[in-house]
Each structure stands twice: as C-alpha cells, then as structure tokens.
Scaffold this active site. Structure first.
Site, short mmCIF file in Angstrom:
data_model
loop_
_atom_site.label_atom_id
_atom_site.label_comp_id
_atom_site.label_asym_id
_atom_site.label_seq_id
_atom_site.Cartn_x
_atom_site.Cartn_y
_atom_site.Cartn_z
N LYS A 80 2.14 -0.62 74.32
CA LYS A 80 1.91 0.55 75.18
C LYS A 80 3.05 1.56 75.06
O LYS A 80 2.81 2.76 74.95
CB LYS A 80 1.74 0.08 76.62
CG LYS A 80 1.11 1.10 77.54
CD LYS A 80 0.53 0.50 78.78
CE LYS A 80 1.35 -0.38 79.64
NZ LYS A 80 2.20 -1.40 79.21
N THR A 82 5.07 1.84 72.50
CA THR A 82 4.97 2.36 71.14
C THR A 82 3.91 3.45 71.07
O THR A 82 4.09 4.48 70.41
CB THR A 82 4.63 1.21 70.16
OG1 THR A 82 5.55 0.14 70.37
CG2 THR A 82 4.73 1.68 68.72
N ARG A 103 10.17 3.63 81.10
CA ARG A 103 11.13 2.90 81.93
C ARG A 103 12.30 2.39 81.09
O ARG A 103 12.17 2.19 79.89
CB ARG A 103 10.43 1.71 82.60
CG ARG A 103 9.46 2.09 83.69
CD ARG A 103 8.68 0.88 84.18
NE ARG A 103 7.78 0.35 83.18
CZ ARG A 103 7.22 -0.84 83.24
NH1 ARG A 103 7.49 -1.66 84.24
NH2 ARG A 103 6.39 -1.25 82.30
N LYS A 114 10.61 -10.78 75.42
CA LYS A 114 9.83 -9.56 75.31
C LYS A 114 10.50 -8.52 74.42
O LYS A 114 9.86 -7.68 73.82
CB LYS A 114 9.56 -8.98 76.70
CG LYS A 114 8.38 -8.02 76.73
CD LYS A 114 7.97 -7.72 78.15
CE LYS A 114 6.84 -6.73 78.23
NZ LYS A 114 5.61 -7.15 77.59
N ALA A 295 6.10 -4.42 86.76
CA ALA A 295 4.74 -4.02 87.16
C ALA A 295 3.98 -5.14 87.85
O ALA A 295 3.17 -4.88 88.74
CB ALA A 295 3.96 -3.54 85.95
N PHE A 323 1.84 -2.99 82.02
CA PHE A 323 0.76 -3.95 81.80
C PHE A 323 -0.62 -3.29 81.78
O PHE A 323 -0.76 -2.15 81.34
CB PHE A 323 0.85 -5.09 82.82
CG PHE A 323 2.12 -5.89 82.73
CD1 PHE A 323 2.53 -6.41 81.51
CD2 PHE A 323 2.93 -6.09 83.83
CE1 PHE A 323 3.71 -7.15 81.40
CE2 PHE A 323 4.11 -6.82 83.74
CZ PHE A 323 4.49 -7.34 82.51
N PHE A 414 -2.84 -2.89 63.65
CA PHE A 414 -1.91 -3.79 62.97
C PHE A 414 -2.31 -3.92 61.50
O PHE A 414 -3.46 -3.67 61.13
CB PHE A 414 -1.90 -5.17 63.65
CG PHE A 414 -1.16 -5.21 64.96
CD1 PHE A 414 0.01 -5.95 65.07
CD2 PHE A 414 -1.61 -4.53 66.07
CE1 PHE A 414 0.71 -6.01 66.28
CE2 PHE A 414 -0.93 -4.57 67.28
CZ PHE A 414 0.24 -5.31 67.38
N TRP A 442 2.64 3.11 64.58
CA TRP A 442 3.73 2.16 64.29
C TRP A 442 4.16 2.27 62.83
O TRP A 442 5.35 2.28 62.52
CB TRP A 442 3.28 0.73 64.60
CG TRP A 442 4.38 -0.28 64.46
CD1 TRP A 442 5.29 -0.66 65.40
CD2 TRP A 442 4.71 -1.02 63.27
NE1 TRP A 442 6.16 -1.60 64.88
CE2 TRP A 442 5.83 -1.84 63.57
CE3 TRP A 442 4.18 -1.08 61.98
CZ2 TRP A 442 6.42 -2.69 62.65
CZ3 TRP A 442 4.77 -1.93 61.04
CH2 TRP A 442 5.88 -2.72 61.38
#
Length: 589
Positions: A80, A82, A103, A114, A295, A323, A414, A442
């Site tokens: 998210k 990214t 954030r 993470k 979140a 999330f 991906f 990405w």
C-alpha cells in the site's frame, strides 16, 4: 539510470537514488515552501514550520484528495505504501503537481518482520535509512511525553503513600487518592517485546515506589500518537493532552494529566513532533511524513495536518490508511474525515494476486509464517484459488461504495503474476464498472503507474458523493453493531458483561456523544479471528472490552485477542541489518 529493482535490494536502490536527490531547499522551492518555513535536519530532511506555512497558504483552494487502501492483507502486506508513492510518481509523470502523506515507520515492525514503510523498488521515499531509523525523533517525543505521564503518576502515588495531607499541602499538592488497581496507562517503548506485556513495578523499599502490576505497550499505540494524527492546531494539541485520563481515584473519579500537573511538560516534549516532516520520492515529489498510529489497535492514519498542507500546496494529494478497507479506510472515513472536515475525491483499492489466492486457498493450503519466505503455492498460477479469492476484493469494493466515493482498483503487479490471472481480475472489475489498473510501479517507478494515474485523474472529475456511515446522534452500541454488519459482514455482535456495562455507562453520558468508535481487531481477516480468510459467513463479532481515550476522543471496542504490545518473531529483521564498515552505510533495511 537507477538499478533495476528485480536484481537489487531496496536499500541499494535507495542509496543510488540518494546520490541524485534534490536538496531539501530545492524541493521546497519547487513546491512553494519558503526557506524560512523549513526547519532543516541536514541537507535532505526537514520539518515544516506548520503554523508559519499554513497561515500563508490557508486560503489556497484544496487539490484533489486521494485515499489509498487495500484488501485484507497477508502477513507480508500488499504494497500500500509502495502504491501510494508509485501513484504520486505516476501523477508527477503526467505533469501534475502532487504530494503524498505517509506514516513514520515504527522501530518495532522494522526490527521485527514487517520492515520499513518506505515503499519499495523504484517507488520508495528517500533518504530511506534515516527515514527508517528514528527519522526526526517524533516517535521518541511521543514516547517521552507518554512515559512522563507515568512518571508523574507513580511518583505522586509514592508521595501520597509516604506523606500526610498536611505535608502534601505544604508542597502545593492535594491528595488524589489514586487507585493502583485502576491505572489506565502503561509505559511505552518502540519495540515489539512480549516479555513486557505484563510487569510488576515498585519492588524494593518505602522510597522505591508503590508495588503494582503494570505493562509496556508499543509506542505507536499511545493515545498521544492518535492525538498527533487528529489535531489541527497547537491549541487543540495541548487541550487534548490535558484531557488524557491516566488513572482513577478510589472513589472512581478520573485522574487526568492536568490533575497531575504534567500536561504542560508533555506538550513541551511533543512540540517538535507537532510539525510535519518533509522528504521526497525517488522521482522528486514531496512526501509529508507525520504520525505513526497502528491501524489494528489505533486509528492508523498519517496526520490531518500533513493532508491539510499537501492539499493547499498541490493539485493532487495522496494519503494512505493502514491495512484493509475494513480497518484503515473505515477509520479514515468515519473518524479522520469527520474530525478534519476534508472530503476525499477517490479511493484506490490495492490488491495483489498472491493475497487473492491466499483468500481463496484450500483449507489445507500451506500456512504463511511471518519471517519465512512466502510458500510457492501462492505465487504459482492457480485460477481456482484466485476466483474464490475475488470475494474478498468484492467485499472491500462494497465497503468503499458505502462511502459514496469513486473507486479505482490497483493490482500491484509482481514478477510472478501471469497475464491470464491479471486479465481475469481486470475483467471481473470491469464487469462491475470499476476501473482497474495493472500497476508496475515497484519495477518501473512512475512510468509503471501511468495507467493508475490516468484512471485516478479521470475519477477525480466525478462529483464526490462522500458521506459518513453513521451520525454522531446514533448510540455507540448501535455504531459498533452497524460497523460489524455493514463493514465486517458479521451477523451480530456479542458483548462481554464488562464491555456491555462500560458501553451502557458511556451511552448515558452526553460528554461522550462526539467520541468516535475505533474498533481494535485483527487486520488478517474481516472477522475477529485471524485464521478466517476470504469473506467469513455466519459469524459473530465478540467485543471483550471497551477502552476510552479522553484526549483522542476515541472509544475503542476490543474485538478478539488484540495486544497493544506485539511480539518479536524468531526470524526478525534485526538479524540482517548491519553497517558496511567500508562505506559507513546501513545495509539490510
């Protein structure tokens, strides 16, 4: 040219990009921020003097306001942040003046499993290392201010135990008669430490404190962090800090930071964190970084202040929420937007093929273990799993539609994704009248997000019919039940006797009427059970407790087993983070 991300780790791409990045003064000048409105932290990071800047730009028209959310994620997350950065870069490629707000990463998840929240590949913010490792100290400011409240509480309890009323009066104190069994706050630390979830403090002699149970929570779950994300000016910040309830007296009266005469000092510690931070994307668009609330256990938003600045300075401003849409977007929609008065124009819903297959997988499919590589079954082509998993995507689309916003679905592509699978998802969305972009940000940066940017630009031309899910006149119990049914898909809600007793007390008091509902539940399922994938049916949301945060004006129903202190996994990231002794550069982030 930057190195291709398929062959390079993020930290190497970031280091290469940092050689080419604009100075903070050049970035500010390009986006109408004056030199005297900057508080530099070196050459590439600055804080914005919010009061000085906003007083100059407050009459500017707002740009288009875009919110990025996601389907129910796997434990790895679906990109998210990214996508937020990639979309910002894509809009920049289309010649739009654009910024984004994200954030600040917490050291707990960074050192755990993470990783950084800087984005990835060719869609990340820089300087990545400084951003990831403490940045300008905002989380430390929150942590110190929070812990100072606990210092004030525990020392006051000790003095009241050791001194008579007469001696207390001579020292300018009145007896608060604090109940050691009704202390609301714990201590905070910015790491994931399961060993600190329950502790005993005050061991020793008469001068060593009152012996009682206590706890540590992760710093980003602090009420102060939620307050930072919700305030619009310094006056409101101080007022909310002074309203924080730290404990209760033995007769049931709330003991606030104002009662402890510590709210002013807490505000002083929070003052540097009040100003938003400014860095940039790899492609040179401004990124406002401010606040870091979790979140699943908090509000999960970057600050209102960051969004207010971004909207006044740019044609487009992109913000994200934590999330899936059931958690982050619902809180953005019904808490952040209600508090800010800002109305978004478009919602971007991020999905990945691996997450869709995860939600449609067979019951005996391999488990995803945080810290371990993703099982190959979720990467390989599987049309049956994908088709079943589309129910989760459809559910999140329905959530956003209830807000009245236009939706753009973004498939974060991906390398392993097949054309057949991508075409299947595109056709599914198009049949619903939802534009869907296959985005390669990405791997290709802004160039790979042009389709996404174009769909967002088109969607912003529509008139927003944004409206809240409920009005504040609705009783809090009814709000919880409405969110459970309409957002999570629960059949009903069961309240523990403790939760029901607390809610009945809350509903009987007018002072709580404008307090928002901020449900704490797992992010790994639409339900309160992290093991239930897809779209669970025939289930009941269980609320075991109700937390009340007077300063943040949040009522937090706790659903299922949610801890305010995550644990560190057996394969944490800190095992691979290091310093290159030849270059002095940090590696492994």
């Amino acid at each position: 040219m930057l190195p291709e991300p398929v062959s390079c780790p993020d930290w190497l791409i970031a280091q290469e990009a940092e050689r080419r990045m604009k100075s903070i003064f050049q970035l500010a000048e390009e986006f109408d921020i004056k030199k005297e409105e900057l508080i530099p932290y070196g050459s590439y990071i600055a804080k914005i003097d919010y009061r000085k800047l906003y007083s100059r730009i407050k009459n500017n028209p707002n740009g288009k306001y875009i919110i990025v959310t996601a389907i129910t994620p796997t434990p790895f997350g679906e990109g998210k942040s990214t996508t937020t950065i990639g979309l910002t870069q894509g809009l920049g490629k289309r010649g739009k003046k654009v910024s984004c707000a994200i954030r600040q990463p917490s050291a707990g998840p960074l050192m755990n499993i993470k990783g950084s929240a800087a984005g990835g590949g060719l869609s990340q913010c820089i300087p990545r290392t400084e951003f990831s490792l403490g940045f300008t100290g905002d989380i430390n400011a929150v942590m110190n201010a929070h812990n100072l409240a606990m210092v004030a509480l525990t020392s006051r309890m000790l003095h009241e135990a050791n001194y008579s009323d007469e001696i207390l009066k001579k020292r300018g104190l009145r007896r608060l008669d604090i109940d050691p069994k009704r202390v609301q706050m714990g201590w905070v630390i910015d790491f994931c430490v399961q060993a600190l979830r329950k502790i005993v403090i005050g061991l020793g002699g008469k001068k060593d404190g009152i012996t009682m149970e206590s706890r540590f929570d992760i710093a980003t779950s602090s009420e102060l962090m939620a307050i930072l994300s919700l305030v619009k000016d310094l006056k409101e910040l101080k007022k909310r800090i002074s309203s924080i309830v730290v404990a209760y007296s033995k007769t049931g009266n709330p003991i606030t930071t104002e009662d402890l005469e510590v709210s002013g000092a807490m505000s002083a510690l929070m003052l540097p964190a009040f100003n938003p931070n400014l860095i940039q994307t790899i492609e040179g668009q401004p990124v406002f970084v401010h606040a870091a609330p979790f979140a699943n256990i908090a509000i999960g938003q970057s600050s209102i202040i960051a969004d207010m600045v971004g909207l006044k300075l740019n044609e487009y401003h992109v913000t994200e929420c934590g999330f899936g849409a059931d958690i982050g977007f619902e809180k953005f929609w019904n808490i952040k937007c209600r508090t800010s008065g800002l109305k978004p124009d478009v919602a971007v819903l991020v999905a990945t093929l691996r997450a869709l297959k995860y939600h449609g997988a067979d019951k005996d499919s391999p488990k995803i273990i945080p810290g371990n590589p993703l099982p190959k079954e979720y990467i390989e082509k599987n049309m049956q799993w994908l088709e079943r998993g589309m129910k989760n995507l459809f559910h999140h689309i329905k959530i956003i539609k209830k807000s009245g916003l236009s939706i753009v679905v973004c498939i974060n592509k991906f390398q392993s994704d097949t054309h057949e699978e991508l075409d299947f998802v595109r056709k599914f969305c198009e049949e619903m009248g939802i534009p869907v972009a296959i985005s390669e940000h990405w791997q290709k940066g802004g160039q790979g997000a042009l389709e996404l940017a174009d769909f967002v630009i088109d969607a912003c031309k529509n008139n927003s019919n944004f409206n809240f899910l409920y009005e504040n006149s609705l009783p809090h119990i009814s709000r919880i039940e409405l969110i459970a049914r309409e957002i999570y898909g629960a059949d009903s809600v069961e309240f523990s006797p403790l939760a029901l007793e607390k809610l009945q007390s809350i509903n009987s008091k007018k002072e709580f009427s404008d307090f928002a509902i901020c449900i704490a539940k797992t992010h790994l399922s639409l339900s309160d059970n992290p093991l239930l994938r897809g779209v669970p049916e025939g289930w009941q949301l269980f609320i075991r407790d109700i937390l009340v945060f007077y300063g943040a004006k949040l009522i937090v129903p706790v659903a299922g087993e949610i801890s305010l202190m995550p644990g560190t996994a057996s394969t944490p990231n800190f095992r691979t983070i290091d310093v290159d002794l030849q270059t002095g550069k940090v590696t492994g982030i």
